[in-house]
Scaffold this motif. Structure first.
Motif, PDB file in Angstrom:
ATOM      1  N   GLU B 226      -6.686  63.505 -54.763  1.00  0.00           N
ATOM      2  CA  GLU B 226      -7.788  64.186 -55.461  1.00  0.00           C
ATOM      3  C   GLU B 226      -7.214  64.871 -56.695  1.00  0.00           C
ATOM      4  O   GLU B 226      -6.151  65.463 -56.626  1.00  0.00           O
ATOM      5  CB  GLU B 226      -8.392  65.303 -54.582  1.00  0.00           C
ATOM      6  N   LEU B 227      -7.939  64.801 -57.803  1.00  0.00           N
ATOM      7  CA  LEU B 227      -7.521  65.542 -58.989  1.00  0.00           C
ATOM      8  C   LEU B 227      -8.602  66.544 -59.362  1.00  0.00           C
ATOM      9  O   LEU B 227      -9.766  66.178 -59.512  1.00  0.00           O
ATOM     10  CB  LEU B 227      -7.257  64.582 -60.164  1.00  0.00           C
ATOM     11  N   HIS B 228      -8.223  67.793 -59.453  1.00  0.00           N
ATOM     12  CA  HIS B 228      -9.170  68.849 -59.832  1.00  0.00           C
ATOM     13  C   HIS B 228      -8.745  69.439 -61.172  1.00  0.00           C
ATOM     14  O   HIS B 228      -7.565  69.494 -61.474  1.00  0.00           O
ATOM     15  CB  HIS B 228      -9.159  69.982 -58.795  1.00  0.00           C
ATOM     16  N   VAL B 229      -9.720  69.888 -61.957  1.00  0.00           N
ATOM     17  CA  VAL B 229      -9.399  70.621 -63.187  1.00  0.00           C
ATOM     18  C   VAL B 229      -9.872  72.060 -62.975  1.00  0.00           C
ATOM     19  O   VAL B 229     -11.070  72.345 -62.992  1.00  0.00           O
ATOM     20  CB  VAL B 229     -10.081  70.005 -64.423  1.00  0.00           C
ATOM     21  N   ASP B 230      -8.932  72.935 -62.686  1.00  0.00           N
ATOM     22  CA  ASP B 230      -9.264  74.335 -62.374  1.00  0.00           C
ATOM     23  C   ASP B 230      -7.944  75.085 -62.211  1.00  0.00           C
ATOM     24  O   ASP B 230      -6.874  74.517 -62.381  1.00  0.00           O
ATOM     25  CB  ASP B 230     -10.075  74.390 -61.071  1.00  0.00           C
ATOM     26  N   ASP B 231      -8.029  76.345 -61.833  1.00  0.00           N
ATOM     27  CA  ASP B 231      -6.817  77.101 -61.531  1.00  0.00           C
ATOM     28  C   ASP B 231      -6.213  76.548 -60.237  1.00  0.00           C
ATOM     29  O   ASP B 231      -6.907  76.460 -59.217  1.00  0.00           O
ATOM     30  CB  ASP B 231      -7.155  78.577 -61.360  1.00  0.00           C
ATOM     31  N   PRO B 232      -4.919  76.163 -60.236  1.00  0.00           N
ATOM     32  CA  PRO B 232      -4.335  75.513 -59.055  1.00  0.00           C
ATOM     33  C   PRO B 232      -4.448  76.353 -57.777  1.00  0.00           C
ATOM     34  O   PRO B 232      -4.801  75.823 -56.720  1.00  0.00           O
ATOM     35  CB  PRO B 232      -2.875  75.313 -59.453  1.00  0.00           C
ATOM     36  N   ALA B 233      -4.168  77.649 -57.865  1.00  0.00           N
ATOM     37  CA  ALA B 233      -4.222  78.467 -56.654  1.00  0.00           C
ATOM     38  C   ALA B 233      -5.663  78.552 -56.130  1.00  0.00           C
ATOM     39  O   ALA B 233      -5.901  78.466 -54.926  1.00  0.00           O
ATOM     40  CB  ALA B 233      -3.662  79.857 -56.924  1.00  0.00           C
ATOM     41  N   ASP B 234      -6.639  78.689 -57.037  1.00  0.00           N
ATOM     42  CA  ASP B 234      -8.042  78.754 -56.616  1.00  0.00           C
ATOM     43  C   ASP B 234      -8.456  77.493 -55.857  1.00  0.00           C
ATOM     44  O   ASP B 234      -9.111  77.567 -54.817  1.00  0.00           O
ATOM     45  CB  ASP B 234      -8.969  78.927 -57.833  1.00  0.00           C
ATOM     46  N   VAL B 235      -8.066  76.324 -56.402  1.00  0.00           N
ATOM     47  CA  VAL B 235      -8.431  75.062 -55.756  1.00  0.00           C
ATOM     48  C   VAL B 235      -7.837  74.993 -54.356  1.00  0.00           C
ATOM     49  O   VAL B 235      -8.526  74.714 -53.375  1.00  0.00           O
ATOM     50  CB  VAL B 235      -7.920  73.856 -56.589  1.00  0.00           C
ATOM     51  N   LEU B 236      -6.545  75.275 -54.246  1.00  0.00           N
ATOM     52  CA  LEU B 236      -5.873  75.140 -52.950  1.00  0.00           C
ATOM     53  C   LEU B 236      -6.413  76.158 -51.940  1.00  0.00           C
ATOM     54  O   LEU B 236      -6.499  75.867 -50.748  1.00  0.00           O
ATOM     55  CB  LEU B 236      -4.358  75.268 -53.125  1.00  0.00           C
ATOM     56  N   LEU B 237      -6.783  77.341 -52.416  1.00  0.00           N
ATOM     57  CA  LEU B 237      -7.355  78.335 -51.500  1.00  0.00           C
ATOM     58  C   LEU B 237      -8.711  77.862 -50.975  1.00  0.00           C
ATOM     59  O   LEU B 237      -9.023  78.052 -49.798  1.00  0.00           O
ATOM     60  CB  LEU B 237      -7.497  79.691 -52.204  1.00  0.00           C
ATOM     61  N   ARG B 238      -9.513  77.213 -51.845  1.00  0.00           N
ATOM     62  CA  ARG B 238     -10.803  76.680 -51.369  1.00  0.00           C
ATOM     63  C   ARG B 238     -10.566  75.574 -50.349  1.00  0.00           C
ATOM     64  O   ARG B 238     -11.214  75.518 -49.306  1.00  0.00           O
ATOM     65  CB  ARG B 238     -11.619  76.145 -52.545  1.00  0.00           C
ATOM     66  N   VAL B 239      -9.593  74.711 -50.650  1.00  0.00           N
ATOM     67  CA  VAL B 239      -9.286  73.609 -49.733  1.00  0.00           C
ATOM     68  C   VAL B 239      -8.837  74.158 -48.381  1.00  0.00           C
ATOM     69  O   VAL B 239      -9.135  73.595 -47.333  1.00  0.00           O
ATOM     70  CB  VAL B 239      -8.195  72.699 -50.354  1.00  0.00           C
ATOM     71  N   SER B 240      -8.135  75.302 -48.404  1.00  0.00           N
ATOM     72  CA  SER B 240      -7.566  75.842 -47.157  1.00  0.00           C
ATOM     73  C   SER B 240      -8.638  76.182 -46.128  1.00  0.00           C
ATOM     74  O   SER B 240      -8.351  76.312 -44.943  1.00  0.00           O
ATOM     75  CB  SER B 240      -6.702  77.074 -47.453  1.00  0.00           C
ATOM     76  N   GLU B 241      -9.892  76.293 -46.569  1.00  0.00           N
ATOM     77  CA  GLU B 241     -10.964  76.591 -45.609  1.00  0.00           C
ATOM     78  C   GLU B 241     -11.340  75.358 -44.797  1.00  0.00           C
ATOM     79  O   GLU B 241     -12.035  75.466 -43.800  1.00  0.00           O
ATOM     80  CB  GLU B 241     -12.200  77.112 -46.353  1.00  0.00           C
ATOM     81  N   HIS B 242     -10.923  74.165 -45.258  1.00  0.00           N
ATOM     82  CA  HIS B 242     -11.405  72.932 -44.632  1.00  0.00           C
ATOM     83  C   HIS B 242     -10.309  72.086 -44.019  1.00  0.00           C
ATOM     84  O   HIS B 242     -10.569  70.964 -43.616  1.00  0.00           O
ATOM     85  CB  HIS B 242     -12.166  72.096 -45.660  1.00  0.00           C
ATOM     86  N   VAL B 243      -9.068  72.561 -44.013  1.00  0.00           N
ATOM     87  CA  VAL B 243      -7.984  71.751 -43.457  1.00  0.00           C
ATOM     88  C   VAL B 243      -7.249  72.540 -42.373  1.00  0.00           C
ATOM     89  O   VAL B 243      -7.448  73.741 -42.232  1.00  0.00           O
ATOM     90  CB  VAL B 243      -6.974  71.309 -44.554  1.00  0.00           C
ATOM     91  N   ASP B 244      -6.418  71.824 -41.601  1.00  0.00           N
ATOM     92  CA  ASP B 244      -5.698  72.480 -40.512  1.00  0.00           C
ATOM     93  C   ASP B 244      -4.321  72.969 -40.944  1.00  0.00           C
ATOM     94  O   ASP B 244      -3.692  73.756 -40.238  1.00  0.00           O
ATOM     95  CB  ASP B 244      -5.529  71.491 -39.345  1.00  0.00           C
ATOM     96  N   LEU B 245      -3.842  72.472 -42.080  1.00  0.00           N
ATOM     97  CA  LEU B 245      -2.521  72.874 -42.560  1.00  0.00           C
ATOM     98  C   LEU B 245      -2.437  72.575 -44.051  1.00  0.00           C
ATOM     99  O   LEU B 245      -2.899  71.531 -44.509  1.00  0.00           O
ATOM    100  CB  LEU B 245      -1.422  72.088 -41.817  1.00  0.00           C
ATOM    101  N   LEU B 246      -1.847  73.503 -44.794  1.00  0.00           N
ATOM    102  CA  LEU B 246      -1.657  73.307 -46.227  1.00  0.00           C
ATOM    103  C   LEU B 246      -0.148  73.297 -46.492  1.00  0.00           C
ATOM    104  O   LEU B 246       0.558  74.204 -46.047  1.00  0.00           O
ATOM    105  CB  LEU B 246      -2.340  74.456 -46.974  1.00  0.00           C
ATOM    106  N   VAL B 247       0.340  72.248 -47.163  1.00  0.00           N
ATOM    107  CA  VAL B 247       1.776  72.133 -47.415  1.00  0.00           C
ATOM    108  C   VAL B 247       2.030  72.326 -48.914  1.00  0.00           C
ATOM    109  O   VAL B 247       1.320  71.753 -49.738  1.00  0.00           O
ATOM    110  CB  VAL B 247       2.295  70.734 -46.992  1.00  0.00           C
TER     111      VAL B 247
END
Lengths: 307, 284
Positions: B226-247
């Motif tokens: 997936e490619l997002h155009v946004d602040d990297p930390a903001d994107v990953l924090l949003r993703v963290s609500e929907h996954v079981d582990l963030l690497v």
């Protein structure tokens, strides 16, 4: 001959770093590099907007030249460096390695308290992993800087603290000042007070005090001549006690924590809190490099005290 | 036997989150979990009466016994004054694959907030560090997200996330983020600021897409770039609500074979909604 790298960004906090860098340069024969990283990356845009790059580069050059003027050091001993990097911490880290710098000096963050040390995001990253010693200077140091006479070193008996004490002795010698070895007796750290009777707690405190005083005395005796050294034993939480005491110091030297990669600066529980609250400039030494600051002070030390 | 996973266990708070996360990560890999309790003792060269420590020792032993009965993991005590120093040394001694640390109980349930032990391990640890949110309970790992950057450190994170996803049979989301202004915000702050990404998006986006495609080209299994155009930390924090582990990887400078936080990972370890795994730099 050693190199002192001063990271600047054109703010008044950078002037604080410049003033402190000048003081160290005066007490040694170290060269000083005034460095700035301008926020440009060749990825992902490649050369798509080279005009921006030129503009940023010119701005950076202006900053370092202005700061070099403020440094006001012999022209043969100072130089400027600029580099395109989105991360100033990364740029300073790489520059310190390339130039074999002995010390990186940075100012405190603008959010900190006046006359107190508080690293900003660049300083924070340097005190976690820098390849050479890191100095963080209090906010508005430029207005209050006095001669560096009282050099303190935090000592807890570990090899890292011992190395820091010997490096601090070199500082004191070169600065023509005195060394104060600071030990902290923190009886609470050694056991669980809730589970101990009053008598036991008093005995524990006495034993800890005696032990710490003995280790301070032994260290002061080990420090070779040429420097006036004394010790002070504080009580309480080590980080708070040392930070409070730093109000009476002109410079504080601390070692890195005793685990993790060698030849890197890595603050631990006490040094990390001290460098975020001290009243005077703080220098953190890298772990496992005995002659951490020899590059800065060795020759002036052998030539006798220089003030 | 494969390298063990060390779970940092606080015998006073008895927070099981790190042990549960260690078990969740051990399940697909078959690794052995060791719950390690570090507690202070009279370390002043035997100058202090050892009987003072006996009561503390008993309390710690009881806590570990309860943990062993509940979760069946091996337990171990280490007497040392510094918890992070002791965990660091234990990981080196055992050649640990991973250290799992909990969040402080000051943070919200289900969200990370690193305490002082985690903070120090996150700078200089010799092996990957996983952080368990406060109140984490063991759950199967079915979706893993990797924050991808086209750098050696970013590829190390991707390799680690992919290896774990394959073993767990989990879906892998590979997330690349392009900052809208290409990181030039700071340079233009105050001056005439260009429209977000006005000149960068076209060419920058194509290059970032190509890098992401190259990175996932050889990966097997259920991999979703997936490619997002946004602040990297903001994107990953949003993703963290929907996954079981963030690497995520370490920053790209500093001592090798060490975990070191950069600007984005620093925010993840304090705000993510799921466990976060930080891979050391130059991992072997």
């Amino acid at each position: 001959m050693g190199t002192i790298l001063i990271g600047v960004d054109g703010s008044s906090r950078s002037e604080d770093a410049i003033v402190f860098g000048r003081q160290l340069a005066d007490a040694s024969d170290a060269n000083v590099l005034v460095a700035n990283a301008y926020p440009y990356s060749d990825f992902p845009s490649r050369a798509a907007h080279s005009a921006d790059r030129e503009q940023l580069r010119d701005g950076a050059l202006e900053i370092v030249r202005e700061m070099r003027c403020r440094l006001d050091l012999d022209e043969r001993r100072s130089a400027v460096r600029i580099v395109a990097d989105l991360s100033p911490a990364k740029a300073l880290h790489a520059m310190a390695e390339a130039e074999d710098a002995a010390l990186i000096v940075v100012g405190s963050t603008h959010t900190g308290r006046v006359r107190r040390v508080l690293p900003g995001s660049t300083g924070e990253r340097l005190i976690h992993g820098s390849p050479c010693a890191v100095a963080v200077v209090p906010k508005e140091y430029r207005k209050h800087a006095g001669p560096l006479r009282r050099v303190g070193v935090a000592y807890n008996g570990t090899p890292e603290a011992r190395a820091a004490a010997f490096a601090a002795a070199e500082f004191a010698r070169a600065l023509g000042g005195e060394l104060i070895v600071i030990g902290v007796a923190d009886a609470l750290a050694y056991s669980a007070p809730a589970l101990m009777s009053g008598a036991d707690a008093a005995r524990l405190r006495e034993e800890v005090d005696g032990h710490i005083q003995a280790s301070l005395d032994a260290l002061v005796a080990d420090l070779l001549g040429g420097v006036t050294a004394s010790s002070v034993r504080l009580t309480g939480d080590p980080a708070e006690a040392i930070a409070d005491y730093s109000e009476q110091l002109d410079l504080l030297v601390v070692g890195s924590r005793g685990y993790g990669p060698l030849r890197s600066v890595l603050v631990g529980g006490v040094s990390g809190r001290v460098i975020r609250s001290a009243h005077c400039p703080v220098i953190v030494l890298p772990r496992g490099s005995e002659a951490a600051l020899a590059g800065v002070f060795a020759s002036s030390a052998s030539a006798g005290a220089v003030s | 036997m494969s390298a063990p996973i060390i779970a940092a266990y606080d015998p006073y708070a008895e927070d099981r989150a790190p042990v549960d996360l260690a078990l969740a990560l051990a399940h697909p890999t078959g690794a052995h979990v060791i719950a390690a309790a570090v507690y202070p003792w009279s370390a002043v060269d035997g100058a202090i009466d050892p009987s003072l420590d006996a009561a503390v020792e008993q309390r710690v032993e009881d806590a570990l016994q309860r943990l062993h009965e509940d979760r069946g993991v091996e337990t171990r005590t280490v007497k040392a004054l510094s918890v992070p120093a002791a965990l660091h040394q234990l990981a080196e001694e055992l050649g640990a694959a991973l250290i799992v640390v909990g969040s402080t109980d000051r943070g919200a349930v289900g969200r990370l907030l690193t305490g002082s032990t985690a903070q120090r391990l996150l700078h200089g640890a010799p092996c990957p560090i996983a952080l368990a949110p406060h109140g984490y309970a063991e759950a199967p790992v079915t979706t893993i997200a990797v924050g991808f950057v086209d750098s050696p450190e970013g590829r190390e994170a991707l390799d680690a996330g992919h290896a774990l996803a394959r073993r767990a049979g989990a879906k892998l989301r590979v997330i690349a983020v392009l900052h809208p202004s290409g990181g030039l915000d700071a340079a233009f702050a105050g001056a005439a600021k260009p429209e977000k990404g006005s000149r960068l998006r076209g060419r920058g986006r194509a290059e970032a897409e190509a890098a992401l495609e190259r990175a996932v080209a050889d990966l097997e299994g259920d991999v979703e770039p997936e490619l997002h155009v946004d602040d990297p930390a903001d994107v990953l924090l949003r993703v963290s609500e929907h996954v079981d582990l963030l690497v995520c990887g370490s920053r790209g400078y500093g001592p090798l074979r060490s975990v070191l936080l950069g600007g984005v990972s620093r925010r993840l370890v304090d705000e993510a909604r799921c466990p976060v795994l930080v891979i050391p730099r130059g991992a072997r």
